[in-house]
Scaffold this motif. Structure first.
Motif, mmCIF file in Angstrom:
data_model
loop_
_atom_site.group_PDB
_atom_site.id
_atom_site.type_symbol
_atom_site.label_atom_id
_atom_site.label_comp_id
_atom_site.label_asym_id
_atom_site.label_seq_id
_atom_site.Cartn_x
_atom_site.Cartn_y
_atom_site.Cartn_z
ATOM 1 N N PRO A 67 0.676 -1.091 0.227
ATOM 2 C CA PRO A 67 0.244 -0.003 0.118
ATOM 3 C C PRO A 67 0.909 1.193 0.030
ATOM 4 O O PRO A 67 1.908 1.300 0.262
ATOM 5 C CB PRO A 67 -0.850 -0.064 1.162
ATOM 6 N N THR A 68 0.269 2.407 -0.326
ATOM 7 C CA THR A 68 1.022 3.720 -0.354
ATOM 8 C C THR A 68 0.853 4.300 0.804
ATOM 9 O O THR A 68 -0.195 4.537 1.473
ATOM 10 C CB THR A 68 0.297 4.536 -1.447
ATOM 11 N N PRO A 69 2.018 4.274 1.623
ATOM 12 C CA PRO A 69 1.923 4.690 2.994
ATOM 13 C C PRO A 69 1.423 6.489 3.060
ATOM 14 O O PRO A 69 1.751 7.211 1.937
ATOM 15 C CB PRO A 69 3.138 4.835 3.665
ATOM 16 N N SER A 70 0.721 6.837 4.139
ATOM 17 C CA SER A 70 0.257 8.147 4.243
ATOM 18 C C SER A 70 1.565 9.070 4.597
ATOM 19 O O SER A 70 1.546 10.273 3.848
ATOM 20 C CB SER A 70 -0.704 8.509 5.348
ATOM 21 N N ALA A 71 2.626 8.657 5.164
ATOM 22 C CA ALA A 71 3.490 9.632 5.517
ATOM 23 C C ALA A 71 4.447 9.187 4.564
ATOM 24 O O ALA A 71 4.611 8.068 4.205
ATOM 25 C CB ALA A 71 3.953 9.398 7.080
ATOM 26 N N LEU A 72 5.634 10.288 4.424
ATOM 27 C CA LEU A 72 6.815 9.804 3.520
ATOM 28 C C LEU A 72 7.679 8.921 4.020
ATOM 29 O O LEU A 72 8.131 8.896 5.275
ATOM 30 C CB LEU A 72 7.488 11.385 3.270
ATOM 31 N N PRO A 73 8.061 7.438 3.280
ATOM 32 C CA PRO A 73 8.576 6.503 3.912
ATOM 33 C C PRO A 73 10.113 7.050 3.646
ATOM 34 O O PRO A 73 10.404 8.234 2.985
ATOM 35 C CB PRO A 73 8.528 5.378 2.882
ATOM 36 N N SER A 74 11.008 6.450 4.767
ATOM 37 C CA SER A 74 12.365 6.898 4.861
ATOM 38 C C SER A 74 13.271 6.304 3.840
ATOM 39 O O SER A 74 14.310 6.825 3.584
ATOM 40 C CB SER A 74 12.922 6.985 6.004
ATOM 41 N N LYS A 75 12.997 5.108 3.390
ATOM 42 C CA LYS A 75 13.958 4.408 2.318
ATOM 43 C C LYS A 75 13.095 4.063 1.057
ATOM 44 O O LYS A 75 11.920 3.958 1.288
ATOM 45 C CB LYS A 75 14.320 3.137 2.998
ATOM 46 N N LEU A 76 13.948 3.865 -0.004
ATOM 47 C CA LEU A 76 13.186 3.388 -1.223
ATOM 48 C C LEU A 76 13.609 1.817 -1.251
ATOM 49 O O LEU A 76 14.546 1.543 -0.886
ATOM 50 C CB LEU A 76 14.186 4.214 -2.314
ATOM 51 N N THR A 77 12.451 1.405 -1.496
ATOM 52 C CA THR A 77 12.548 -0.020 -1.735
ATOM 53 C C THR A 77 12.838 -0.476 -3.214
ATOM 54 O O THR A 77 12.139 -0.188 -4.135
ATOM 55 C CB THR A 77 11.312 -1.019 -1.453
ATOM 56 N N VAL A 78 14.012 -1.056 -3.461
ATOM 57 C CA VAL A 78 14.501 -1.184 -4.958
ATOM 58 C C VAL A 78 14.254 -2.659 -5.375
ATOM 59 O O VAL A 78 15.054 -3.555 -4.636
ATOM 60 C CB VAL A 78 15.770 -0.699 -5.161
ATOM 61 N N ASN A 79 13.859 -3.068 -6.636
ATOM 62 C CA ASN A 79 13.729 -4.287 -7.319
ATOM 63 C C ASN A 79 14.619 -4.211 -8.411
ATOM 64 O O ASN A 79 14.175 -3.760 -9.234
ATOM 65 C CB ASN A 79 12.467 -4.938 -7.447
ATOM 66 N N PHE A 80 16.119 -4.767 -8.363
ATOM 67 C CA PHE A 80 16.908 -4.283 -9.570
ATOM 68 C C PHE A 80 16.801 -5.945 -10.139
ATOM 69 O O PHE A 80 17.713 -6.561 -9.712
ATOM 70 C CB PHE A 80 18.213 -3.785 -9.032
ATOM 71 N N VAL A 81 16.365 -5.943 -11.267
ATOM 72 C CA VAL A 81 16.193 -7.288 -11.865
ATOM 73 C C VAL A 81 16.839 -7.498 -13.420
ATOM 74 O O VAL A 81 16.812 -6.361 -13.817
ATOM 75 C CB VAL A 81 14.898 -8.082 -12.298
ATOM 76 N N LEU A 82 17.535 -8.651 -13.661
ATOM 77 C CA LEU A 82 17.917 -9.003 -15.077
ATOM 78 C C LEU A 82 17.311 -9.899 -15.452
ATOM 79 O O LEU A 82 16.806 -10.681 -14.721
ATOM 80 C CB LEU A 82 19.677 -9.179 -14.500
ATOM 81 N N PRO A 83 17.278 -10.216 -16.650
ATOM 82 C CA PRO A 83 16.521 -11.516 -17.088
ATOM 83 C C PRO A 83 17.067 -12.738 -16.741
ATOM 84 O O PRO A 83 16.141 -13.663 -16.363
ATOM 85 C CB PRO A 83 17.037 -11.560 -18.763
#
Lengths: 206, 70
Positions: A67-83
Motif C-alpha cells: 500500500p501507499t503509506p500516508s507519511a513519506l517513507p524514509s527508504k526506497l525499496t528497490v527491485n533491480f532485476v536482470l533476465p
C-alpha cells in the motif's frame, strides 16, 4: 482512427451532465486487499449456486500490491532485476541514480511515479555511505507511488568486470564504421556502437 | 492527429527497440573481463528450430544455433 479519438475525448468531457459516461477505473483505485475476493463476482455466484463455495479468482492467489503509506517513507525499496537473476530484491536504500534517456535521474523515497527508459550508462545505488555502481546496457525504471522502484536491465555489470582495452578497441572500431557506413541501418548500428562504448569509457573514467 | 514526438535514430533507421536493446547488451558483454565474458556469452547462447506452417502442415524446419555443429 485518430479522428474518432478527438471525437471521443470531446464527448467524454462535455456530456457528463446529460448522459451517463462509462468511467474507467484507474489502477491505483483498484482494491489491493485480495483475500476478500471480488465482491460483485461472489454476489452473482451466490445467486446462481448458493450451496457451493465460490471459487478463488487468480487475484486472490497473488500478493497484494504494497500500500501507499500516508507519511513519506524514509527508504526506497528497490527491485533491480536482470533476465537471468535478481541483483537486488526489495532492498531498502536511500537513493538510486539511473541513467535515463533524458539524463541521470536521482530517485529518492517519495519520488513522483515515473516510467523512464534507460540508456547505456551508470546506475548507482546509495545506501548510507556505500555506493554500488553498475553499468547497464539498457532497460526501464518504474517508480511507484509507494516508494518502490523497479529497475529492469538486460545486462548490468559491476565496473570492475569491464576490460578497458576492449572498450577502447570497440570505440575506435565503431567510430571508423560510422564514418564508412552506407545504409541507414549500418549507420544506426555504428552509432549504437559508438554510444555504448563512449558510455562505457566515461563510466570507467568518471 | 499526427504525433510529433521525436523518434530515436534507431527507430527511424527501421530498427525495433528489442533489436536495439540486444545489440547494446551484446556490445557490453563483449567488453567484459575474461571469466565473466565467457560466462555471459555461454549464458546467452540459443539453439532452436523454426518451421513455417502452410495449409496446416509444417514445412521443412530451419535450425538457428550458436553452438557449432559437431
Amino acid at each position: 482512427m485518430f479522428r474518432q479519438a478527438t471525437h471521443r475525448l470531446l464527448t467524454r468531457s462535455t456530456t457528463t451532465t446529460t448522459t451517463t459516461t462509462i468511467r474507467r477505473v484507474f489502477s491505483t483505485e483498484v482494491a489491493t486487499d485480495a483475500s476478500s475476493g471480488d465482491a460483485a463476482f461472489i454476489e452473482s455466484w451466490k445467486k446462481v449456486a448458493p450451496n457451493i463455495d465460490p471459487p478463488k479468482t487468480p487475484s486472490q492467489f497473488m500478493e497484494p500490491r504494497p500500500p501507499t503509506p500516508s507519511a513519506l517513507p524514509s527508504k526506497l525499496t528497490v527491485n533491480f532485476v536482470l533476465p537471468y537473476a535478481a541483483e537486488l530484491s526489495k532492498a531498502e536504500v536511500d537513493m538510486v541514480i539511473v541513467p535515463a534517456t533524458t539524463g541521470q535521474m536521482g530517485i529518492l523515497p517519495g519520488h513522483v511515479p515515473t516510467i523512464a527508459e534507460l540508456k547505456p550508462g551508470l546506475l548507482s545505488v546509495h545506501e548510507g555511505n556505500d555506493i554500488k555502481k553498475y553499468f547497464i546496457s539498457s532497460g526501464f525504471a518504474f517508480v511507484h507511488s509507494n516508494s518502490y522502484a523497479d529497475i529492469l536491465a538486460v545486462e548490468a555489470v559491476p565496473l570492475d568486470r569491464i576490460d578497458p582495452a576492449q572498450v577502447q578497441k570497440g570505440l575506435s572500431e565503431f567510430t571508423q564504421k560510422l564514418s564508412s557506413a552506407s545504409t541507414d541501418l549500418d549507420k544506426a548500428e555504428a552509432q549504437i556502437g559508438v554510444d555504448v562504448h563512449s558510455a562505457l569509457n566515461s563510466a570507467l573514467t568518471g | 492527429m499526427a504525433s510529433t514526438a521525436a523518434v530515436p535514430f534507431w527507430r527511424s533507421a527501421g530498427m525495433t527497440y528489442i533489436t536495439y536493446s540486444n545489440i547494446c547488451a551484446n556490445l557490453v558483454r563483449n567488453c567484459l573481463k575474461e571469466p565473466f565474458k565467457s560466462e555471459a556469452i555461454s549464458r546467452e547462447k540459443v539453439h532452436f528450430s523454426v518451421s513455417r506452417w502452410v495449409d496446416g502442415k509444417p514445412q521443412k524446419p530451419t535450425i538457428r544455433s550458436d553452438t557449432p555443429e559437431v
